[in-house]
Design a protein around this motif. Structure first.
Motif: not given
Length: 191
Positions: A8-23
């Motif tokens: 879950l922690r890895l999933r959260q880290q990935y989600f946050l960095v991906s969302a920020g980069l995509q934006s």
């Protein structure tokens, strides 16, 4: 501390960095119709180890979503990231089991493998000793050593106090410092 909790922690880290980069990439691309100058508009300061997945995710986005080849994407990514380290204890540095990353984000894992492969080619060219090479490996013993990837890729590596940075250079990341002394600098935290 459980496997489920770590995933879950890895999933959260990935989600946050991906969302920020995509934006950021979407905004820049909509304005300039290219990402060629992205590194002149943005610097992503990797504050400790948790956001380091941003490195392979940026490569993935540039290649898979924007059509860049490896070399062009790499030239952007190596000017896009800086890394702040918060610990001098090697055992406290973040590592992820290979199988977690393979399972959760297989394409990102493929990119990490390629970064690792190219880093080893570079280490061969530089005639780095076997002991130093082992210490600097990105993938070893079934784990992805996130900090090693950050130090290799980032253009700047800093500690959070002069004494901390000196310990990083002399002990924690000595092999990296010997190879990339110009990357290491200090930023005193809280000033």
């Amino acid at each position: 501390s459980t496997e489920h909790g770590r995933m879950l922690r890895l999933r959260q880290q990935y989600f946050l960095v991906s969302a920020g980069l995509q934006s950021c990439m979407r905004s820049y691309y909509n304005r300039y119709h290219t990402l060629d100058g992205l590194d002149k508009a943005y610097v992503f300061q990797l504050n400790d180890t948790h956001p380091i997945l941003a490195i392979p995710e940026a490569m993935r986005l540039l290649m898979d979503e924007y059509g860049y080849g490896w070399e062009d994407a790499w030239n952007i990514v190596t000017r896009l990231f800086a890394y702040t380290n918060h610990t001098v204890m090697p055992e406290a540095l973040e590592k992820w089991p290979v199988r977690y990353v393979q399972q959760l984000v297989p394409r990102v894992y493929m990119i990490i493998e390629e970064i690792h492969r190219r880093f080893n080619l570079f280490l061969n060219e530089e005639k780095v000793s076997d002991a130093a090479r082992y210490n600097m490996q990105i993938i070893k013993d079934g784990q992805i050593h996130m900090t090693n990837m950050a130090i290799y890729v980032a253009y700047s590596v800093n500690g959070v106090a002069k004494i901390h940075t000196d310990i990083l250079k002399a002990y924690t990341f000595k092999d990296f410092y010997d190879l990339f002394p110009s990357k290491f600098n200090n930023k005193t935290n809280g000033v």
